[in-house]
Design a protein around this motif. Structure first.
Motif, PDB file in Angstrom:
ATOM      1  N   GLU A 157       0.822  -1.217   0.000  1.00 20.81           N
ATOM      2  CA  GLU A 157       0.000   0.000   0.000  1.00 20.81           C
ATOM      3  C   GLU A 157       0.851   1.260   0.000  1.00 20.81           C
ATOM      4  N   GLN A 158       2.012   1.206   0.644  1.00 20.64           N
ATOM      5  CA  GLN A 158       2.908   2.361   0.699  1.00 20.64           C
ATOM      6  C   GLN A 158       3.841   2.432  -0.509  1.00 20.64           C
ATOM      7  N   GLY A 159       3.783   1.435  -1.375  1.00 20.16           N
ATOM      8  CA  GLY A 159       4.643   1.430  -2.562  1.00 20.16           C
ATOM      9  C   GLY A 159       6.109   1.208  -2.234  1.00 20.16           C
ATOM     10  N   ILE A 160       6.390   0.465  -1.153  1.00 16.54           N
ATOM     11  CA  ILE A 160       7.765   0.214  -0.719  1.00 16.54           C
ATOM     12  C   ILE A 160       8.159  -1.214  -1.095  1.00 16.54           C
ATOM     13  N   PRO A 161       9.182  -1.397  -1.914  1.00 17.06           N
ATOM     14  CA  PRO A 161       9.643  -2.751  -2.248  1.00 17.06           C
ATOM     15  C   PRO A 161      10.194  -3.442  -1.012  1.00 17.06           C
ATOM     16  N   PHE A 162       9.970  -4.770  -0.910  1.00 17.97           N
ATOM     17  CA  PHE A 162      10.439  -5.453   0.294  1.00 17.97           C
ATOM     18  C   PHE A 162      10.844  -6.897   0.012  1.00 17.97           C
ATOM     19  N   ILE A 163      11.697  -7.398   0.908  1.00 23.55           N
ATOM     20  CA  ILE A 163      12.097  -8.802   0.900  1.00 23.55           C
ATOM     21  C   ILE A 163      11.137  -9.578   1.798  1.00 23.55           C
ATOM     22  N   PHE A 164      10.644 -10.700   1.303  1.00 22.04           N
ATOM     23  CA  PHE A 164       9.886 -11.608   2.160  1.00 22.04           C
ATOM     24  C   PHE A 164      10.820 -12.719   2.607  1.00 22.04           C
ATOM     25  N   ASP A 165      11.012 -12.816   3.923  1.00 17.33           N
ATOM     26  CA  ASP A 165      11.977 -13.749   4.526  1.00 17.33           C
ATOM     27  C   ASP A 165      11.259 -14.503   5.649  1.00 17.33           C
ATOM     28  N   PRO A 166      10.538 -15.586   5.321  1.00 14.34           N
ATOM     29  CA  PRO A 166       9.695 -16.249   6.325  1.00 14.34           C
ATOM     30  C   PRO A 166      10.462 -16.969   7.418  1.00 14.34           C
ATOM     31  N   GLY A 167      11.673 -17.477   7.108  1.00 18.87           N
ATOM     32  CA  GLY A 167      12.503 -18.135   8.108  1.00 18.87           C
ATOM     33  C   GLY A 167      11.741 -19.155   8.920  1.00 18.87           C
ATOM     34  N   GLN A 168      11.968 -19.124  10.238  1.00 17.84           N
ATOM     35  CA  GLN A 168      11.314 -20.090  11.120  1.00 17.84           C
ATOM     36  C   GLN A 168       9.819 -19.843  11.257  1.00 17.84           C
ATOM     37  N   GLY A 169       9.327 -18.760  10.665  1.00 17.65           N
ATOM     38  CA  GLY A 169       7.887 -18.517  10.656  1.00 17.65           C
ATOM     39  C   GLY A 169       7.153 -19.278   9.566  1.00 17.65           C
ATOM     40  N   MET A 170       7.877 -19.965   8.703  1.00 13.62           N
ATOM     41  CA  MET A 170       7.275 -20.694   7.584  1.00 13.62           C
ATOM     42  C   MET A 170       6.134 -21.636   8.002  1.00 13.62           C
ATOM     43  N   PRO A 171       6.250 -22.402   9.102  1.00 14.77           N
ATOM     44  CA  PRO A 171       5.163 -23.326   9.459  1.00 14.77           C
ATOM     45  C   PRO A 171       3.821 -22.663   9.742  1.00 14.77           C
ATOM     46  N   MET A 172       3.815 -21.358   9.971  1.00 15.57           N
ATOM     47  CA  MET A 172       2.548 -20.675  10.268  1.00 15.57           C
ATOM     48  C   MET A 172       1.684 -20.464   9.037  1.00 15.57           C
ATOM     49  N   PHE A 173       2.235 -20.701   7.825  1.00 17.34           N
ATOM     50  CA  PHE A 173       1.535 -20.322   6.608  1.00 17.34           C
ATOM     51  C   PHE A 173       1.327 -21.517   5.686  1.00 17.34           C
ATOM     52  N   ASP A 174       0.147 -21.550   5.059  1.00 11.21           N
ATOM     53  CA  ASP A 174      -0.122 -22.598   4.073  1.00 11.21           C
ATOM     54  C   ASP A 174       0.249 -22.102   2.680  1.00 11.21           C
ATOM     55  N   GLY A 175      -0.035 -22.913   1.675  1.00  6.91           N
ATOM     56  CA  GLY A 175       0.349 -22.569   0.314  1.00  6.91           C
ATOM     57  C   GLY A 175      -0.282 -21.282  -0.188  1.00  6.91           C
ATOM     58  N   ASP A 176      -1.557 -21.072   0.148  1.00  9.63           N
ATOM     59  CA  ASP A 176      -2.233 -19.846  -0.296  1.00  9.63           C
ATOM     60  C   ASP A 176      -1.590 -18.609   0.335  1.00  9.63           C
ATOM     61  N   ASP A 177      -1.271 -18.707   1.635  1.00 17.16           N
ATOM     62  CA  ASP A 177      -0.606 -17.589   2.322  1.00 17.16           C
ATOM     63  C   ASP A 177       0.719 -17.262   1.642  1.00 17.16           C
ATOM     64  N   LEU A 178       1.524 -18.301   1.404  1.00 16.75           N
ATOM     65  CA  LEU A 178       2.861 -18.093   0.844  1.00 16.75           C
ATOM     66  C   LEU A 178       2.787 -17.565  -0.588  1.00 16.75           C
ATOM     67  N   THR A 179       1.790 -18.018  -1.338  1.00 15.19           N
ATOM     68  CA  THR A 179       1.612 -17.503  -2.698  1.00 15.19           C
ATOM     69  C   THR A 179       1.278 -16.016  -2.660  1.00 15.19           C
TER      70      THR A 179
END
Length: 310
Positions: A157-179
């Motif tokens: 929303e702010q138009g700021i490019p960013f890195i997505f780095d899920p790390g150890q948080g990966m188990p919290m998200f399913d395929g739809d979330d990660l997509t």
């Protein structure tokens, strides 16, 4: 140019058990497990992904602002940040919570038993990307689930490019979330295990993911790293290491190198090598924020490691 670093701030309490867990945990008795370990060695470290990345970016001469929620016990960490000239502008104290903390017991074989208390990290969604003025690049690193979701959307929303780095948080998200994260992000960063999980859950190979973002970065420990772009895969060598002491926090140091290269419009070969050297420097010190260097020293190490000057 300033980076907004969304992620955890945590205390790491590290204890060393001078024996082997297997000598004290009987497999046939695990259903009534009740053990105690004497740990004569103990140290308390300042950690968390946002804190670690901000610390490493500062060493490189870059400006980074950690955005996180912490508890009423944050005082010693706050003093550390002030001593190291790290911004606390976007650190919010949650008075009725503890700061996130990990209690790690390691035995003689480097096996670990860890208990993690998320504490105030679970309310990371209370801080907002739009509150940070002047930031031109960001990263969403491991944090509370809702915070990671909302911060990614707010970067868009702010138009700021960013890195997505899920790390150890990966188990919290399913395929739809990660997509969805992939569709929002400008760059993706994983270690090799996380990259495999990402592929399993989204059905996309790193080459296919690289068609959706500007680059997919995959670290492989001592084997270096790979940077996938739409047209090319860059093989980044590991920087030489004199003495492996503690790998904890190497990924965060690497990501600080990525941010620094991106903030200074460097090519991927150089950006990856800066990140690689950051990980190598970190691994030679215990703890995640105990290594130090001057910018001139880093440039000299870079030249020695890779054969050309920054």
């Amino acid at each position: 140019m300033s980076a907004l670093i969304c992620g955890s701030m945590a205390f790491d309490t590290i204890m060393v058990f001078q024996d082997q867990f297997k000598n004290h945990i009987l497999p046939e008795q695990v259903h009534i497990l009740n053990v105690s370990f004497l740990v004569p060695e103990l140290r308390r470290e300042f950690g968390g992904c946002a804190g670690n990345i901000a610390y490493n970016l500062k060493l490189l001469g870059g400006e980074g602002k950690a955005m996180a929620t912490v508890g009423a016990d944050f005082g010693a960490y706050a003093e550390w940040m002030d001593e190291n000239e790290l911004s606390r502008d976007h650190i919010r104290v949650i008075a009725d919570s503890y700061t996130a903390q990990a209690y790690i017991t390691t035995d003689r074989d480097d096996n670990q038993i860890t208990a993690f208390h998320p504490g105030a990290m679970n309310r990371s969604h209370l801080v907002k990307v739009e509150e940070a003025k002047g930031c031109t690049i960001g990263i969403v690193s491991p944090d509370g689930r809702q915070g990671m979701i909302e911060h990614a959307q707010q970067f868009v929303e702010q138009g700021i490019p960013f890195i997505f780095d899920p790390g150890q948080g990966m188990p919290m998200f399913d395929g739809d979330d990660l997509t969805r994260f992939m569709q929002q992000a400008t760059w993706l960063a994983f270690n090799d295990y996380e990259a495999k999980l990402m592929q399993d859950r989204t059905g996309l190979t790193p080459e296919q993911m690289a068609q959706e973002v500007e680059a997919v970065v995959i670290t492989r420990g001592g084997e270096g790293s790979l940077i996938y772009t739409r047209k090319k895969v860059y093989e980044i060598p590991a920087a030489p290491v004199a003495n492996v002491i503690d790998p904890t926090g190497c990924g965060d140091a690497y990501r600080a190198g990525l941010l620094y290269g991106l903030m200074n419009s460097m090519d991927w070969e150089t950006t990856g090598r800066i990140a690689s050297l950051m990980g190598a420097i970190k691994i030679e010190e215990a703890g995640t924020q105990n290594h130090r260097f001057l910018c001139d020293e880093f440039s000299q190490c870079f030249n020695i490691a890779f054969g050309y000057s920054l």
